[in-house]
Structure formats: structure tokens, C-alpha cells
Design a protein around this motif. Structure first.
Motif, PDB file in Angstrom:
ATOM      1  N   ALA A   1       0.855  -1.357   0.053  1.00 30.53           N
ATOM      2  CA  ALA A   1      -0.032   0.060  -0.015  1.00 30.53           C
ATOM      3  C   ALA A   1       0.886   1.323  -0.073  1.00 30.53           C
ATOM      4  O   ALA A   1       0.616   2.040  -0.649  1.00 30.53           O
ATOM      5  N   ILE A   2       1.962   1.338   0.670  1.00 32.33           N
ATOM      6  CA  ILE A   2       2.737   2.559   0.963  1.00 32.33           C
ATOM      7  C   ILE A   2       3.552   2.532  -0.348  1.00 32.33           C
ATOM      8  O   ILE A   2       3.562   3.740  -0.986  1.00 32.33           O
TER       9      ILE A   2
ATOM     10  N   GLY B   1       0.959   3.186  -3.374  1.00 33.44           N
ATOM     11  CA  GLY B   1       0.539   4.568  -3.082  1.00 33.44           C
ATOM     12  C   GLY B   1       1.298   5.790  -3.470  1.00 33.44           C
ATOM     13  O   GLY B   1       1.155   6.856  -3.954  1.00 33.44           O
ATOM     14  N   ASN B   2       2.525   5.516  -3.116  1.00 35.42           N
ATOM     15  CA  ASN B   2       3.670   6.662  -3.465  1.00 35.42           C
ATOM     16  C   ASN B   2       3.868   6.659  -5.016  1.00 35.42           C
ATOM     17  O   ASN B   2       4.384   7.703  -5.601  1.00 35.42           O
TER      18      ASN B   2
ATOM     19  N   THR C   1      -8.404   6.513  -3.427  1.00 39.00           N
ATOM     20  CA  THR C   1      -7.330   5.327  -2.906  1.00 39.00           C
ATOM     21  C   THR C   1      -8.143   5.281  -1.548  1.00 39.00           C
ATOM     22  O   THR C   1      -8.141   6.018  -0.643  1.00 39.00           O
TER      23      THR C   1
ATOM     24  N   CYS D   1      -7.320   2.726   1.937  1.00 39.81           N
ATOM     25  CA  CYS D   1      -6.476   1.779   2.264  1.00 39.81           C
ATOM     26  C   CYS D   1      -7.071   1.093   3.813  1.00 39.81           C
ATOM     27  O   CYS D   1      -7.409   1.971   4.559  1.00 39.81           O
TER      28      CYS D   1
ATOM     29  N   LYS E   1       0.996   6.230   7.613  1.00 43.43           N
ATOM     30  CA  LYS E   1       2.053   6.396   6.824  1.00 43.43           C
ATOM     31  C   LYS E   1       1.887   6.595   5.505  1.00 43.43           C
ATOM     32  O   LYS E   1       2.732   7.355   4.975  1.00 43.43           O
ATOM     33  N   LEU E   2       0.784   6.133   4.894  1.00 38.50           N
ATOM     34  CA  LEU E   2       0.424   6.260   3.676  1.00 38.50           C
ATOM     35  C   LEU E   2      -0.029   7.806   3.360  1.00 38.50           C
ATOM     36  O   LEU E   2       0.712   8.440   2.262  1.00 38.50           O
ATOM     37  N   ARG E   3      -0.591   8.248   4.450  1.00 38.15           N
ATOM     38  CA  ARG E   3      -1.007   9.778   4.047  1.00 38.15           C
ATOM     39  C   ARG E   3       0.199  10.635   4.508  1.00 38.15           C
ATOM     40  O   ARG E   3       0.351  11.593   3.777  1.00 38.15           O
TER      41      ARG E   3
ATOM     42  N   THR F   1       0.216  10.810   0.007  1.00 41.02           N
ATOM     43  CA  THR F   1      -0.747  10.146  -0.881  1.00 41.02           C
ATOM     44  C   THR F   1      -1.877  10.891  -0.108  1.00 41.02           C
ATOM     45  O   THR F   1      -2.711  10.128   0.651  1.00 41.02           O
TER      46      THR F   1
ATOM     47  N   ALA G   1      -5.776   9.748  -0.211  1.00 35.31           N
ATOM     48  CA  ALA G   1      -6.153   8.268   0.482  1.00 35.31           C
ATOM     49  C   ALA G   1      -7.205   8.401   1.526  1.00 35.31           C
ATOM     50  O   ALA G   1      -6.918   9.390   2.312  1.00 35.31           O
TER      51      ALA G   1
END
Length: 93
Positions: free
Chosen positions: A17-18, A21-22, A41, A43, A52-54, A58, A61
Motif C-alpha cells: 500500500a505504501i 500509493g507513492n 485511494t 487503504c 504512513k500512507l498519508r 498520498t 487516500a
């Protein structure tokens, strides 16, 4: 559509996902010319993964902090329910 993603869902795949997503663009072409729209997106994971993704950029998301099995069960219910409603509608022909 020219092979572009229109929606992305990551379910219980922290590293994927990370990483993906990047790499995803924040915006994609809209159906009308000269317009862009966000690439939605989703998650589904633990709070730390969603954060972490945000935090890594991203911004489009949406985080769903829940158990992946529960999410898939609810998703299946709504997909199946939606397909039943589509079959019941009389056709316009």
C-alpha cells in the motif's frame, strides 16, 4: 479509458500500500477534456499503515481502520446486494 486506474483499494498490505500509493498519481484525466479528478485511494489496515500512507504524500487516500476480514465481508454483502437490485429492475426496452 486508456488503461488508467480510476480507483485503488489496498487491503491489509502495508508495504504494498505504501509503495504503490507513492507511485500512483494524485490526479487522473476526467471524462471531460481538459479536466482532472483525484484518484480515489482506499487503504484498509491498521491506523499506523493508514497514517504512513498519508504522511508520505498520498493525500487522496481514505483510511478505513478495521479488520480486513470484516471489511471484505461487508463489501461482499453490498456488492451482492447491489447486483440483486440491478437484476430486478425492468429494462427500458
Amino acid at each position: 479509458m486508456h488503461g488508467q486506474a480510476t480507483f485503488a483499494v489496498f487491503v491489509a498490505t502495508a508495504l504494498h500500500a505504501i509503495a504503490v500509493g507513492n507511485m500512483l498519481p494524485a490526479f487522473v484525466d476526467a471524462p471531460t477534456p481538459d479536466e482532472l479528478r483525484p484518484l480515489t485511494t482506499i487503504c484498509v489496515d491498521r491506523r499506523v499503515v493508514v497514517n504512513k500512507l498519508r504522511d508520505r504524500g498520498t493525500h487522496q487516500a481514505y483510511g478505513v481502520v478495521t479488520n480486513a476480514q470484516d471489511f471484505m465481508h461487508v463489501l461482499r454483502f453490498y456488492v451482492n446486494d447491489g447486483s440483486r437490485h440491478r437484476r430486478r429492475r425492468p429494462s427500458s426496452r
